[in-house]
Design a protein around this motif. Structure first.
Motif, PDB file in Angstrom:
ATOM      1  N   TYR A  27     -11.483  81.398 -14.115  1.00 37.45           N
ATOM      2  CA  TYR A  27     -11.070  82.771 -13.842  1.00 37.45           C
ATOM      3  C   TYR A  27     -12.232  83.652 -13.423  1.00 37.45           C
ATOM      4  CZ  TYR A  27      -6.645  81.460 -15.740  1.00 37.45           C
ATOM      5  OH  TYR A  27      -5.451  80.837 -15.930  1.00 37.45           O
ATOM      6  N   MET A  31      -6.984  86.476 -19.655  1.00 37.03           N
ATOM      7  CA  MET A  31      -6.255  85.364 -19.058  1.00 37.03           C
ATOM      8  C   MET A  31      -6.484  84.110 -19.910  1.00 37.03           C
ATOM      9  SD  MET A  31      -4.379  85.357 -16.317  1.00 37.03           S
ATOM     10  CE  MET A  31      -4.724  85.879 -14.647  1.00 37.03           C
ATOM     11  N   CYS A  57     -14.859  82.942 -11.447  1.00 33.40           N
ATOM     12  CA  CYS A  57     -15.546  82.797 -10.173  1.00 33.40           C
ATOM     13  C   CYS A  57     -14.990  83.737  -9.109  1.00 33.40           C
ATOM     14  CB  CYS A  57     -15.512  81.352  -9.697  1.00 33.40           C
ATOM     15  SG  CYS A  57     -13.927  80.789  -9.177  1.00 33.40           S
ATOM     16  N   ARG A  58     -15.809  84.025  -8.151  1.00 34.93           N
ATOM     17  CA  ARG A  58     -15.457  84.916  -7.044  1.00 34.93           C
ATOM     18  C   ARG A  58     -15.105  86.320  -7.481  1.00 34.93           C
ATOM     19  NH1 ARG A  58     -17.511  84.760  -3.178  1.00 34.93           N
ATOM     20  NH2 ARG A  58     -15.943  85.707  -1.921  1.00 34.93           N
ATOM     21  N   ALA A  78      -8.303  92.052  -5.835  1.00 35.81           N
ATOM     22  CA  ALA A  78      -7.511  90.843  -6.077  1.00 35.81           C
ATOM     23  C   ALA A  78      -6.470  91.119  -7.147  1.00 35.81           C
ATOM     24  CB  ALA A  78      -8.403  89.694  -6.512  1.00 35.81           C
ATOM     25  N   GLN A  79      -5.238  90.802  -6.853  1.00 37.49           N
ATOM     26  CA  GLN A  79      -4.192  90.881  -7.869  1.00 37.49           C
ATOM     27  C   GLN A  79      -3.558  89.516  -8.019  1.00 37.49           C
ATOM     28  OE1 GLN A  79      -1.390  93.782  -6.119  1.00 37.49           O
ATOM     29  NE2 GLN A  79       0.081  92.124  -5.887  1.00 37.49           N
ATOM     30  N   GLU A  80      -3.187  89.193  -9.250  1.00 36.81           N
ATOM     31  CA  GLU A  80      -2.606  87.882  -9.520  1.00 36.81           C
ATOM     32  C   GLU A  80      -1.531  88.049 -10.584  1.00 36.81           C
ATOM     33  OE1 GLU A  80      -5.489  85.150 -11.085  1.00 36.81           O
ATOM     34  OE2 GLU A  80      -4.024  83.544 -11.292  1.00 36.81           O
ATOM     35  N   TYR A  81      -0.349  87.543 -10.301  1.00 40.93           N
ATOM     36  CA  TYR A  81       0.711  87.549 -11.305  1.00 40.93           C
ATOM     37  C   TYR A  81       0.680  86.223 -12.043  1.00 40.93           C
ATOM     38  CZ  TYR A  81       2.967  91.688  -9.317  1.00 40.93           C
ATOM     39  OH  TYR A  81       3.249  92.959  -8.899  1.00 40.93           O
ATOM     40  N   ASP A 109       0.592  87.162  -5.207  1.00 38.39           N
ATOM     41  CA  ASP A 109      -0.841  87.074  -5.471  1.00 38.39           C
ATOM     42  C   ASP A 109      -1.544  87.477  -4.185  1.00 38.39           C
ATOM     43  OD1 ASP A 109      -0.309  86.185  -7.975  1.00 38.39           O
ATOM     44  OD2 ASP A 109      -0.743  84.082  -7.583  1.00 38.39           O
ATOM     45  N   TYR A 110      -2.534  88.334  -4.318  1.00 38.76           N
ATOM     46  CA  TYR A 110      -3.154  88.901  -3.120  1.00 38.76           C
ATOM     47  C   TYR A 110      -4.630  89.126  -3.375  1.00 38.76           C
ATOM     48  CZ  TYR A 110      -4.414  92.346   0.411  1.00 38.76           C
ATOM     49  OH  TYR A 110      -5.043  93.013   1.437  1.00 38.76           O
ATOM     50  N   ALA A 111      -5.472  88.733  -2.429  1.00 38.68           N
ATOM     51  CA  ALA A 111      -6.913  89.001  -2.561  1.00 38.68           C
ATOM     52  C   ALA A 111      -7.489  89.407  -1.221  1.00 38.68           C
ATOM     53  CB  ALA A 111      -7.641  87.771  -3.092  1.00 38.68           C
ATOM     54  N   GLN A 112      -8.180  90.515  -1.191  1.00 43.94           N
ATOM     55  CA  GLN A 112      -8.908  90.896   0.023  1.00 43.94           C
ATOM     56  C   GLN A 112     -10.375  91.046  -0.326  1.00 43.94           C
ATOM     57  OE1 GLN A 112      -7.069  94.773   1.040  1.00 43.94           O
ATOM     58  NE2 GLN A 112      -9.022  95.733   0.542  1.00 43.94           N
ATOM     59  N   CYS A 139     -12.415  78.292  -4.625  1.00 45.86           N
ATOM     60  CA  CYS A 139     -11.811  78.324  -5.948  1.00 45.86           C
ATOM     61  C   CYS A 139     -10.867  79.506  -6.124  1.00 45.86           C
ATOM     62  CB  CYS A 139     -12.881  78.292  -7.021  1.00 45.86           C
ATOM     63  SG  CYS A 139     -13.832  79.771  -7.141  1.00 45.86           S
ATOM     64  N   ARG A 140      -9.951  79.349  -7.016  1.00 44.61           N
ATOM     65  CA  ARG A 140      -8.949  80.371  -7.355  1.00 44.61           C
ATOM     66  C   ARG A 140      -8.041  80.735  -6.199  1.00 44.61           C
ATOM     67  NH1 ARG A 140      -6.905  80.623 -11.155  1.00 44.61           N
ATOM     68  NH2 ARG A 140      -6.351  82.795 -11.197  1.00 44.61           N
TER      69      ARG A 140
END
Lengths: 479, 479
Positions: B475, B381, B477-478, B190-193, A188-191, A477-478
């Motif tokens: 999911y 999601m 937010c941000r 942002a990537q999320e598995y 999981d990655y966020a920039q 959050c998240r």
């Protein structure tokens, strides 16, 4: 170690602050260390001559000091020798530049302005002296094969392959090791970029009464000119200069595009800084120095089995507004090695080529440390707001005073957030948890109205908390 | 066009569904189109023989159909000829496999199961027939120089360079174009598995009374076996097979690692599917078919000046639980070209080599479309939760009925969320906004207690909304 046992080998990518200190920690653990750096050796005279570019001063606080201390080599003492203690913020208010000092903590508490280059050089010198560390410069990571522990570098026009039992990426926010890791695991990655850019300016020394160089401003302060959507800050350097950094939206930098506009802007907002920086230097540096972008990066997990991991900015880049980037990176190292200790990770490879306990330690480090890294990334984002605006608000100051007073009487129950972050090694995530709890506790005190005066004081404080809490939960959050 | 004017040229990277349809749209706009594909031409017999791997069936709904229709080539009719209409979900409950049909919308509303490969082939055939499109296969994007409009591909052992006025990345979730774009702009990403993996299984046709192949289950349904933390689904294919997909946490896949465990697991949870798939095939496919990971990707902005942009999965990958991945990608194209129309973007290069209005159109597209892409990523999601669990809950069913009844009497005021997403082209972000508003409206109705019965019914519905709203805001937010 019996003669049949082999020593484990770690390949650390990046010989910046975190890479170099981590190399020293692994060497002390008995591992064989290969430390790879993309750039030339920064200690070479021709490189030193062209230094600059990256922000040259950093604020070293308790977390960083603790990690230096725990290396067992008195690194903290060595580094503090050339540091400038910062006991307070100096807020410059209005056109006339009225100065207001705001202590960071109790009298004996201070953070330390250190020179990034000197700190890095010291760490490289020490790494060089340790027999089990080899440093390779001008090695550009091209590719890894993590299952095989293989690293392929471009070195000049050649490709060179190295072998390791563990690959550690300490190669910064734009980490090549992280990019390789993302091809191997479900990360999981966020920039996120903030809209603010920065530009560095230099404030030269002045001559004191004795004709010697002296600081142009009080050197025991971090100076701030908070102006809501933009701000100027100044940190002292051991050579009596200040490095000033102008933080402001990209669009403002684009609009202020002529000498006259720059002077009008500075006269309007940072008037007292003009004679200290000097008009000519200001115009020259404003037009020629680069605009830096500010990125915040969160990710998890940090590792692939017992084969590879990332640490420092490679794992968590943050905006610079809490002065915790390096401190967090250094604490990563201490926490990593405490976790290795906890799982009895030694320096010997077993018959199957594994290091006993390593995978469990990395699993734990990855889960636990990412919580703290995410917490400080959020706080750093929040402090951007505080530094730009809140430090001049009467409510903010009322809360600060209230919190300070309560901390004096209940030192273990009420600890200001800044104190927990900068003057303790309490986990960042725990600091936020305690701080939320304190807010609740203060709230309850107000509700039961021990006295009207106390309630009013607390109320004033709490009104300030609200946007702060909202702002922090927004970023929290998240993650 | 006067003889001195030159025609604008677009380079589209990726000849999948979105890349191919976008090529057709740009060609109809009068642009010269170069369409680049990493793989071999999927229409070649040797490639067709080895097809499979990617999920082979997709649910085409109104957004996708609208984009096909608006191409002006009756593509929607062409594609629907070989589609299987899905009018409802069929929920398989308990060990005995009791079936419960849940309509997706009104009687005339249905989604369409289409064959991914066939759809892609049709689009490539049409692209081939248009004079101003050139398709290049086995072109692996290596690098771009966006300011110069340059693309460098690896083709076999060679490097080939192409020139374009606009680069469009339609190269999927792991987009190389996006990676190049991220080096050029400050992209929030942002990537999320999710922890769920999937494995595909085939349900073959059965013989009907006349001895002919027929579907093993009702073909006008999307079949679901919801089991809270995992689920099985089945979609019909035009060749009378069903493609079943087992969604379940990675750890469960790892634990269920022997034939006997697989059979025990299926007997316990999907007993009615065993004779339909066949025990031998089930065991063989479970052990040999790959486990896919599911990634959700949000980013913005989508473009660099008037030089480059990303579209489709390259801009927004989503988990597959709302059946909107392709539909959203196709709608991207329609929205993009509507925005180009709005800014009067033609096919002529002006004297300075620019396409008039292009940058403004891309600026607008990037800001507006990213809001909708983020919205559908969040909804997808959320639908994971709904499909796994909620579809068997009495409260969920009560709400569905209530919403359906209200929609019947107030067709413009209360529109079920699924209807807005699948059977209209209302912006995704607007669908969520309206749906939140409806929730508020239903809430108000309950508060004013028009009648006890109504209030109770609404209340039952609302109790269901709460986790849904919470889940969506989590999911949302941000982003």
């Amino acid at each position: 170690m019996s003669s049949t046992e082999k020593t484990a080998n770690v390949a650390i990518v990046g010989a910046g602050l975190v890479g170099a200190l981590n190399a020293i920690y692994f060497a002390k653990r008995g591992w064989k260390v290969d430390l790879f750096e993309l750039r030339k050796d920064m200690r070479l005279p021709e490189v030193k001559a062209n230094q600059r570019g990256k922000s040259i001063n950093l604020a070293l606080s308790e977390r960083g000091l603790s990690a230096l201390r725990n290396s067992g080599l008195d690194l903290d003492q060595l580094i503090l020798e050339a540091a400038v203690p910062l006991r307070a913020r100096m807020v410059h208010i209005g056109k006339e530049g009225r100065q207001m000092s705001q202590a960071y903590g109790k009298k004996d508490q201070h953070i330390n302005a250190v020179d990034r280059a000197r700190l890095n050089e010291e760490l490289l010198d020490i790494a060089d002296k340790l027999d089990n560390i080899t440093i390779y410069f001008e090695h550009n990571l091209l590719q890894t094969n993590m299952d095989k522990g293989e690293l392929i570098f471009t070195v000049g026009s050649e490709k060179k392959t190295y072998q390791s039992d563990l690959i550690v990426g300490a190669d910064g926010a734009y980490s090549r090791t992280r990019a390789q890791l993302m091809r191997r695991i479900r990360m999981d990655y966020a920039q996120e970029y903030i809209d603010t850019a920065y530009c560095e300016l230099t404030m030269p020394p002045i001559k004191n009464a004795g004709g010697e160089d002296d600081f142009a401003l009080d050197p025991n302060h971090l100076h701030i000119w908070p102006r809501h959507t933009f701000m100027l800050i100044a940190l002292p350097n051991p050579d009596k200069t200040f490095t000033c950094t102008l933080f402001m939206p990209f669009s403002m930098f684009e609009n202020i595009d002529s000498d006259s506009k720059v002077m009008d802007f500075f006269r309007e907002h940072f008037n007292d800084s003009i004679p200290l920086i000097g008009e000519k230097r200001l115009l020259q540096e404003y037009s020629s120095n680069p605009r830096g972008a500010l990125i915040s990066i969160k990710c998890k997990p940090y590792h692939y089995k017992d084969k590879a991991m990332i640490i420092g900015d490679a794992a968590h880049a943050m905006v610079p507004f809490y002065g915790q980037g390096m401190n967090c990176g250094f604490q990563d190292i201490q926490v990593l090695h405490e976790t290795l200790d906890k799982h009895n990770v030694g320096a010997e490879l077993s018959a199957d080529g594994k290091v006993s306990g390593l995978q469990k330690a990395l699993d734990e480090y990855s889960i636990e440390r990412s919580k703290d890294a995410h917490a400080i990334c959020d706080l750093a984002m929040y402090n951007h707001y505080e530094m730009q605006s809140a430090v001049t608000s009467p409510l903010y100051l009322a809360r600060k005073r209230l919190e300070g007073t309560l901390h004096h009487y209940f030192p273990k129950t009420v600890i200001p957030l800044y104190t927990m972050v900068s003057f303790t090694t309490i986990r960042y995530s725990e600091a936020i948890r305690r701080w939320n709890h304190q807010t609740w506790w203060l709230n309850a005190a107000a509700a039961t109205s021990v006295s009207v005066v106390a309630a009013t004081a607390v109320g004033l404080g709490l009104r300030y908390y609200e946007p702060m809490i909202k702002s922090i939960s927004k970023y929290a959050c998240r993650t």
